[in-house]
Design an enzyme around this catalytic site. Structure first.
Site, PDB file in Angstrom:
ATOM      1  N   ARG A  92       0.640  -1.306  -0.001  1.00 49.02           N
ATOM      2  CA  ARG A  92      -0.103   0.003   0.043  1.00 49.02           C
ATOM      3  C   ARG A  92       0.693   1.351  -0.018  1.00 49.02           C
ATOM      4  O   ARG A  92       0.435   2.403  -0.474  1.00 49.02           O
ATOM      5  CB  ARG A  92      -0.799   0.170   1.122  1.00 49.02           C
ATOM      6  CG  ARG A  92      -1.784  -1.150   1.409  1.00 49.02           C
ATOM      7  CD  ARG A  92      -2.333  -1.224   2.530  1.00 49.02           C
ATOM      8  NE  ARG A  92      -3.359  -2.255   2.655  1.00 49.02           N
ATOM      9  CZ  ARG A  92      -3.260  -2.944   3.761  1.00 49.02           C
ATOM     10  NH1 ARG A  92      -2.634  -2.981   4.884  1.00 49.02           N
ATOM     11  NH2 ARG A  92      -4.073  -4.218   3.990  1.00 49.02           N
ATOM     12  N   LYS A 122       0.137 -19.864   6.068  1.00 51.01           N
ATOM     13  CA  LYS A 122      -0.784 -20.128   7.142  1.00 51.01           C
ATOM     14  C   LYS A 122      -1.034 -18.817   8.131  1.00 51.01           C
ATOM     15  O   LYS A 122      -0.332 -17.842   8.006  1.00 51.01           O
ATOM     16  CB  LYS A 122      -0.135 -21.353   8.109  1.00 51.01           C
ATOM     17  CG  LYS A 122       1.233 -20.713   8.590  1.00 51.01           C
ATOM     18  CD  LYS A 122       1.667 -21.826   9.694  1.00 51.01           C
ATOM     19  CE  LYS A 122       1.211 -21.759  11.044  1.00 51.01           C
ATOM     20  NZ  LYS A 122       2.009 -21.088  12.190  1.00 51.01           N
ATOM     21  N   ASP A 129       3.327 -25.156   4.183  1.00 49.80           N
ATOM     22  CA  ASP A 129       3.500 -25.612   5.539  1.00 49.80           C
ATOM     23  C   ASP A 129       5.024 -25.604   5.521  1.00 49.80           C
ATOM     24  O   ASP A 129       5.845 -26.672   5.122  1.00 49.80           O
ATOM     25  CB  ASP A 129       2.893 -26.857   6.036  1.00 49.80           C
ATOM     26  CG  ASP A 129       3.233 -27.242   7.441  1.00 49.80           C
ATOM     27  OD1 ASP A 129       4.333 -27.179   7.768  1.00 49.80           O
ATOM     28  OD2 ASP A 129       2.288 -27.705   8.122  1.00 49.80           O
ATOM     29  N   HIS A 130       5.903 -24.610   6.378  1.00 45.60           N
ATOM     30  CA  HIS A 130       7.150 -24.656   5.897  1.00 45.60           C
ATOM     31  C   HIS A 130       8.209 -25.722   6.543  1.00 45.60           C
ATOM     32  O   HIS A 130       9.092 -26.018   6.150  1.00 45.60           O
ATOM     33  CB  HIS A 130       7.725 -23.370   6.398  1.00 45.60           C
ATOM     34  CG  HIS A 130       8.257 -23.128   7.718  1.00 45.60           C
ATOM     35  ND1 HIS A 130       6.969 -22.907   8.836  1.00 45.60           N
ATOM     36  CD2 HIS A 130       9.152 -23.203   8.661  1.00 45.60           C
ATOM     37  CE1 HIS A 130       7.562 -22.672  10.055  1.00 45.60           C
ATOM     38  NE2 HIS A 130       8.840 -23.002  10.233  1.00 45.60           N
ATOM     39  N   LYS A 153      11.925 -28.477   5.285  1.00 45.85           N
ATOM     40  CA  LYS A 153      13.005 -28.484   6.016  1.00 45.85           C
ATOM     41  C   LYS A 153      13.560 -29.926   5.608  1.00 45.85           C
ATOM     42  O   LYS A 153      12.865 -30.674   5.242  1.00 45.85           O
ATOM     43  CB  LYS A 153      12.666 -28.805   7.577  1.00 45.85           C
ATOM     44  CG  LYS A 153      12.222 -27.383   8.078  1.00 45.85           C
ATOM     45  CD  LYS A 153      11.982 -27.406   9.652  1.00 45.85           C
ATOM     46  CE  LYS A 153      11.275 -26.122  10.099  1.00 45.85           C
ATOM     47  NZ  LYS A 153      12.230 -25.026  10.523  1.00 45.85           N
ATOM     48  N   ASP A 196      -1.466 -23.227  16.317  1.00 48.18           N
ATOM     49  CA  ASP A 196      -0.311 -22.565  15.442  1.00 48.18           C
ATOM     50  C   ASP A 196       0.703 -23.752  15.011  1.00 48.18           C
ATOM     51  O   ASP A 196       1.324 -23.510  14.190  1.00 48.18           O
ATOM     52  CB  ASP A 196       0.545 -21.677  16.695  1.00 48.18           C
ATOM     53  CG  ASP A 196       1.589 -21.129  16.100  1.00 48.18           C
ATOM     54  OD1 ASP A 196       1.752 -20.381  14.887  1.00 48.18           O
ATOM     55  OD2 ASP A 196       2.648 -21.102  16.734  1.00 48.18           O
ATOM     56  N   HIS A 219       2.124 -28.042  11.599  1.00 47.39           N
ATOM     57  CA  HIS A 219       3.569 -28.676  11.358  1.00 47.39           C
ATOM     58  C   HIS A 219       3.473 -29.993  11.931  1.00 47.39           C
ATOM     59  O   HIS A 219       4.288 -30.944  11.286  1.00 47.39           O
ATOM     60  CB  HIS A 219       4.462 -27.805  12.123  1.00 47.39           C
ATOM     61  CG  HIS A 219       4.420 -26.237  11.494  1.00 47.39           C
ATOM     62  ND1 HIS A 219       4.298 -25.832  10.439  1.00 47.39           N
ATOM     63  CD2 HIS A 219       4.681 -25.186  12.302  1.00 47.39           C
ATOM     64  CE1 HIS A 219       4.230 -24.776  10.189  1.00 47.39           C
ATOM     65  NE2 HIS A 219       4.338 -24.249  11.298  1.00 47.39           N
TER      66      HIS A 219
HETATM   67  C1  BG6 Z   1       5.543 -20.972  12.805  1.00 45.95           C
HETATM   68  C2  BG6 Z   1       4.813 -20.645  14.183  1.00 45.95           C
HETATM   69  O1  BG6 Z   1       4.708 -21.470  11.963  1.00 45.95           O
HETATM   70  O2  BG6 Z   1       6.602 -21.914  13.093  1.00 45.95           O
HETATM   71  C3  BG6 Z   1       5.605 -19.897  15.245  1.00 45.95           C
HETATM   72  O3  BG6 Z   1       3.789 -19.685  13.761  1.00 45.95           O
HETATM   73  C4  BG6 Z   1       6.946 -21.060  15.437  1.00 45.95           C
HETATM   74  O4  BG6 Z   1       4.880 -19.736  16.324  1.00 45.95           O
HETATM   75  C5  BG6 Z   1       7.548 -21.431  14.078  1.00 45.95           C
HETATM   76  O5  BG6 Z   1       7.777 -20.203  15.961  1.00 45.95           O
HETATM   77  C6  BG6 Z   1       8.606 -22.346  14.339  1.00 45.95           C
HETATM   78  O6  BG6 Z   1       9.217 -22.522  12.807  1.00 45.95           O
HETATM   79  P1  BG6 Z   1      10.746 -22.716  12.959  1.00 45.95           P
HETATM   80  O7  BG6 Z   1      11.182 -23.051  11.510  1.00 45.95           O
HETATM   81  O8  BG6 Z   1      11.546 -21.540  13.619  1.00 45.95           O
HETATM   82  O9  BG6 Z   1      11.064 -23.847  13.817  1.00 45.95           O
END
Ligand code: BG6
Length: 515
Positions: free
Chosen positions: A67, A174, A203-204, A208, A261, A266
């Site tokens: 923005r 997410k 979903d990161h 990994k 969360d 995860h």
């Molecule tokens: C995120 C959560 O998806 O993953 C956070 O919202 C969390 O609360 C984080 O800290 C952890 O990810 P990583 O990769 O740092 O272990």
């Protein structure tokens, strides 16, 4: 397989070393929320790192959509500062200059139809100037309440289709909903503009390195799979521990809590990788078909069973590495009477032939003494006929998959202590990514961005996975709200969570593994 004809053949990171991975295609990545935290901390450093590793196609453009008024130069300078701060490898001047030339800024309100028309013109122009092939990858790095307006406008401006035979995909961050009805509504909103095959729900944890390695470990080796079942496995533990607290994210976290969360996404994703049956091939849908079956097989708790099998906690004041840290309720923007959980431990059951009778224990928490994510598979005790007669701890054989830090795998077994007596002690066979392959693993976002540019959705959550996971989680939320049981336990910051979580295992004659 849901691949449209203009997409490359399916490529898959899990095939690495088995077959070649197809190259990410030329495209323009349009980031909504371009001045936000995620863009600064994760997306731009990830793009810079893949560029520095020579993996980005030269015909790539990145357009930040936000923005505030800003010039391309100002935007690039801001991103350079972020990349220098957050990149996993040092930022080299000439590489950055080269990368920065492909970055542009587009100012518009999210609800301004004109802004999207201008965007469409700009993207066409970039196609001509930079050879981005009419391919567009939209990244929604914004709060979910903005999805609807953005997606509707993208569709109205015809941007949900690629230009001139190119493709258009959308990456969604997410939280994907806060319960099943809201997740369904979000899915409906996204589907209105993009087909499921073009929707990439991040979903990161799936990006990994060691998470990806779980399938290789299980299915590329012949020695584990025959043992990977209720006959040989006593139980499984999954732990995601963080020393960090809420870190200024109370606005989001207060309404989410540890269950929504971390567990809904995860941890259940990790469980799927550990628990799934072998897929017929490595196509995105074959892998995800098997993963979703694990969530569907999760035993659904009644309210009374939640009280017995799920423990929730919230951190009180304590110390992390010798430094006093405040209680959750004393953190900025947190309600002084907040009932949001910062810790959850669960005892789950996967009700299928492979896992019947094998408890799965999960725990996740903030402000724990150590940061680490790992999965440990605890094998059954050998019969005490020859060596194991005397009472000793039960965990003789444990396979530990370390997701982070120090990614790797270790196997614990019993060995004879050298000497004339027959003393037995546990020893470890250990594999560390760092030393075995001599290079740092890429960040999860690097892999996931590359995959979305290659059209490979294997490491992204499919619609039914997300909905099934919410269906499971909603029952726990329901019990918490309806019955207020179990109570919300306090634990001191810097401790391993409430005692009740230890009791959850102790009553089965087991204990959490020490990280
Ligand atoms: C995120 C959560 O998806 O993953 C956070 O919202 C969390 O609360 C984080 O800290 C952890 O990810 P990583 O990769 O740092 O272990």
């Amino acid at each position: 397989m849901n691949q449209p004809s203009n997409q490359p053949p399916l490529a898959n990171p899990l095939r690495e070393g088995i077959a070649t991975r197809s190259v990410p295609e030329a495209c323009t990545i349009i980031i909504f929320g371009a001045t936000g935290d995620l863009t600064h901390r994760k997306l731009i450093p990830a793009l810079y790192n893949i560029a520095a590793d020579g993996e980005l196609p030269p015909e790539l453009a990145v357009v930040g959509f936000a923005r505030r008024p800003k010039t391309d130069e100002e935007f690039r300078a801001e991103l350079e500062e972020a990349a220098r701060k957050h990149s996993r490898q040092g930022v080299r001047d000439e590489l950055w200059q080269n990368f920065a030339r492909s970055v542009f800024y587009h100012q518009s309100e999210f609800a301004d139809a004109e802004g999207y028309k201008r965007l469409a013109d700009r993207l066409k122009q970039l196609d001509e100037e930079r050879g981005t092939g009419g391919n567009r990858l939209f990244y929604l790095a914004v709060a979910p309440d903005q999805f609807d307006v953005i997606l509707q406008h993208l569709k109205a401006a015809g941007l949900n289709k690629g230009n001139d035979g190119g493709w258009a995909r959308v990456i969604v961050e997410k939280p994907f909903g806060t319960d099943l009805p809201s997740a369904r509504e979000l899915n409906r909103i996204v589907e209105n503009a993009f087909a499921e095959r073009d929707t990439y729900r991040i979903d990161h944890f799936l990006g990994k390195e060691t998470a990806q390695n779980i399938l290789v470990l299980r299915f590329a080796n012949a020695i584990f799979e025959p043992l990977w079942n209720a006959r040989y496995i006593d139980h499984v533990q999954i732990t995601a521990a963080e020393t960090l607290g809420v870190e200024g994210r109370a606005g989001y976290y207060e309404g989410a809590g540890a269950l929504r969360d971390m567990v809904q996404n995860h941890l259940l994703q990790l469980l799927c990788l550990v628990g799934m049956e072998p897929p017929t091939d490595l196509g995105a849908d074959s892998v995800r078909d098997e993963k979703v079956k694990v969530v569907r097989s999760l035993y659904r708790f009644s309210d009374e069973e939640v009280a017995v099998n799920v423990i929730r906690g919230q951190y009180a004041e304590g110390a992390i590495s010798g430094k006093t840290v405040p209680a959750y309720r004393a953190e900025e923007k947190v309600d002084r009477n907040s009932k949001t959980e910062t810790y959850v431990a669960l005892r789950l059951a996967v009700e299928n032939w492979r896992w019947a009778g094998v408890p799965i224990y999960m725990r996740v928490g903030k402000r724990l003494p150590k940061s680490g994510t790992e999965i440990s598979v605890h094998f059954k005790h050998a019969p005490g006929v020859l060596f194991n007669k005397e009472e000793r701890p039960r965990d003789d054989n444990v396979l530990v998959i370390r997701i982070q830090p120090d990614e790797g795998i270790s196997l614990r077994m019993d060995a004879k202590v050298p000497g004339t007596s027959f003393r037995i002690e546990p020893v470890k066979m250990d594999f560390h990514y760092g030393t075995s392959f001599g290079k740092a693993s890429p960040e999860a976002y690097e892999r996931l961005l590359l995959d979305s540019m290659s059209g490979d959705a294997t490491l992204f959550a499919r619609r039914d996975e997300v909905e099934q996971a919410w269906e499971f989680i909603d029952r726990i939320q329901h019990a918490w709200h309806e019955c207020d049981a179990p109570e919300l336990f306090e634990y001191a910051a810097g401790s391993w969570g409430p005692e009740a979580a230890d009791d959850l295992l102790a009553r089965d004659g087991r204990a959490w593994r020490r990280l």
